[in-house]
Design a protein around this motif. Structure first.
Motif, PDB file in Angstrom:
ATOM      1  N   TYR A   8       0.869  -1.182   0.000  1.00  0.00           N
ATOM      2  CA  TYR A   8       0.000   0.000   0.000  1.00  0.00           C
ATOM      3  C   TYR A   8       0.904   1.231   0.000  1.00  0.00           C
ATOM      4  CZ  TYR A   8      -4.109   2.877   0.762  1.00  0.00           C
ATOM      5  OH  TYR A   8      -5.115   3.806   0.597  1.00  0.00           O
ATOM      6  N   LEU A  14      -6.971   2.699   2.565  1.00  0.00           N
ATOM      7  CA  LEU A  14      -7.672   1.416   2.456  1.00  0.00           C
ATOM      8  C   LEU A  14      -6.791   0.230   2.874  1.00  0.00           C
ATOM      9  CD1 LEU A  14      -9.580   2.076  -0.907  1.00  0.00           C
ATOM     10  CD2 LEU A  14     -10.541   2.016   1.401  1.00  0.00           C
ATOM     11  N   PHE A  39       5.064   2.811  -7.010  1.00  0.00           N
ATOM     12  CA  PHE A  39       3.754   2.240  -7.357  1.00  0.00           C
ATOM     13  C   PHE A  39       3.560   2.263  -8.873  1.00  0.00           C
ATOM     14  CE2 PHE A  39      -0.601   3.530  -8.539  1.00  0.00           C
ATOM     15  CZ  PHE A  39      -1.247   2.302  -8.342  1.00  0.00           C
ATOM     16  N   GLN A  50      -4.298  -1.267  -8.808  1.00  0.00           N
ATOM     17  CA  GLN A  50      -4.457  -0.418  -7.625  1.00  0.00           C
ATOM     18  C   GLN A  50      -3.967  -1.150  -6.391  1.00  0.00           C
ATOM     19  OE1 GLN A  50      -8.701   0.804  -7.743  1.00  0.00           O
ATOM     20  NE2 GLN A  50      -7.928   2.825  -8.280  1.00  0.00           N
ATOM     21  N   MET A  51      -3.872  -0.404  -5.288  1.00  0.00           N
ATOM     22  CA  MET A  51      -3.517  -0.998  -3.992  1.00  0.00           C
ATOM     23  C   MET A  51      -4.637  -0.652  -2.998  1.00  0.00           C
ATOM     24  SD  MET A  51       0.567  -0.383  -3.657  1.00  0.00           S
ATOM     25  CE  MET A  51       0.570   1.385  -3.474  1.00  0.00           C
ATOM     26  N   GLN A  63      -8.208  -5.727  -3.697  1.00  0.00           N
ATOM     27  CA  GLN A  63      -9.425  -5.155  -3.090  1.00  0.00           C
ATOM     28  C   GLN A  63      -9.360  -5.158  -1.560  1.00  0.00           C
ATOM     29  OE1 GLN A  63     -11.891  -3.398  -4.177  1.00  0.00           O
ATOM     30  NE2 GLN A  63     -11.865  -3.692  -6.381  1.00  0.00           N
TER      31      GLN A  63
HETATM   32  N1  GSH Z   1     -12.024  -0.675  -4.513  1.00  0.00           N
HETATM   33  C1  GSH Z   1     -10.593  -0.658  -4.293  1.00  0.00           C
HETATM   34  C2  GSH Z   1     -10.112   0.769  -4.474  1.00  0.00           C
HETATM   35  C3  GSH Z   1      -8.599   0.818  -4.415  1.00  0.00           C
HETATM   36  C4  GSH Z   1      -8.069   2.230  -4.616  1.00  0.00           C
HETATM   37  O1  GSH Z   1      -8.804   3.168  -4.952  1.00  0.00           O
HETATM   38  N2  GSH Z   1      -6.754   2.341  -4.432  1.00  0.00           N
HETATM   39  C5  GSH Z   1      -6.108   3.603  -4.607  1.00  0.00           C
HETATM   40  C6  GSH Z   1      -5.421   4.008  -3.300  1.00  0.00           C
HETATM   41  S1  GSH Z   1      -6.573   4.199  -1.995  1.00  0.00           S
HETATM   42  C7  GSH Z   1      -5.031   3.470  -5.669  1.00  0.00           C
HETATM   43  O2  GSH Z   1      -4.391   2.426  -5.807  1.00  0.00           O
HETATM   44  N3  GSH Z   1      -4.814   4.560  -6.416  1.00  0.00           N
HETATM   45  C8  GSH Z   1      -3.801   4.635  -7.433  1.00  0.00           C
HETATM   46  C9  GSH Z   1      -4.333   4.404  -8.818  1.00  0.00           C
HETATM   47  O3  GSH Z   1      -5.546   4.118  -8.995  1.00  0.00           O
HETATM   48  O4  GSH Z   1      -3.547   4.530  -9.765  1.00  0.00           O
HETATM   49  C10 GSH Z   1     -10.282  -1.179  -2.877  1.00  0.00           C
HETATM   50  O5  GSH Z   1     -11.143  -1.048  -1.996  1.00  0.00           O
HETATM   51  O6  GSH Z   1      -9.186  -1.727  -2.681  1.00  0.00           O
END
Ligand code: GSH
Length: 209
Positions: A8, A14, A39, A50-51, A63
């Motif tokens: 993360y 999250l 990342f 995503q993370m 997730q």
């Molecule tokens: N539904 C996913 C959402 C994950 C999410 O929005 N991750 C964000 C960080 S909180 C992320 O990786 N953002 C970077 C990107 O999308 O490039 C979960 O609950 O894990």
């Protein structure tokens, strides 16, 4: 014991509920905190780009809620019966709905205001406060239904962890967040006072969200 690696960002976001589950269960894990630059290098290798992502013996689970639920089931923080587990899952889904509802306020605080919500005071009054009052009403009903002090009779679960960690961000941005809701503030403190959680909260990096 499997080998666990949780990916993360540096913040709580999250990923924090899963980190807290490891702390509550006294299970060691690799707490991988990536910079945005790192990342972006890994993004295309992650299941949904995503993370958080949890690696269990090299297998990636994406997730945030699926990860936390998986760990909670393994470590005994998912509800004590099948029915209670379903209720806990529903509480977490309800929290996710709340989280989506308050996006105009939170995204403003992250510095990425959705169009039309540049005025954060307006987002607070028109979005955050009504959503909070509705959600706190649900939490009060759950707390009044049992004597554990948590949202279900069987004790603390992963749903408490997501909800309480999110409260930490919200009260950091808006100090009056618990105003008029002393039972919820007491619940917030009760969860954070669980000894193993308290120890984790004391030693983890301090980030605004
Ligand atoms: N539904 C996913 C959402 C994950 C999410 O929005 N991750 C964000 C960080 S909180 C992320 O990786 N953002 C970077 C990107 O999308 O490039 C979960 O609950 O894990």
């Amino acid at each position: 014991m499997p080998s666990y690696k949780l990916y993360y960002f540096e913040g709580r976001g999250l990923g924090e509920a899963s980190r807290q589950l490891f702390a509550l269960a006294d299970v060691s894990f690799e707490d991988v905190r990536l910079t945005m630059e790192k990342f972006m290098e890994l993004k295309s290798t992650l299941p949904y780009g995503q993370m958080p992502v949890l690696e269990v013996d090299g297998v990636q689970i994406p997730q945030s809620v699926a990860i936390a639920r998986f760990l909670a089931k393994k470590f005994g923080f998912a509800g004590k019966t099948e029915v209670e587990q379903a209720i806990v899952d529903g509480i977490c889904d309800q929290w996710k709905d709340f989280y989506a509802e308050i996006r105009p306020y939170c995204y403003g605080k992250f510095g990425i205001c959705p169009p039309g919500w540049e005025d954060l005071e307006k987002a607070k009054t028109e979005v955050l406060i009504p959503a909070r009052d509705k959600f706190f009403g649900f939490l009060k009903n759950l707390l009044n239904k049992n004597k554990s002090g948590f949202l279900v009779e069987g004790g603390v679960t992963y749903a408490d962890l997501f909800i309480v960690d999110n409260m930490t961000s919200l009260v950091g941005w808006f100090s009056g967040y618990f105003e008029g809701h002393p039972e919820i503030e007491a619940y917030y403190k009760r969860v954070q006072d669980i000894p193993k959680l308290k120890a984790w909260l004391t030693k983890r990096p301090n980030t605004p969200f």
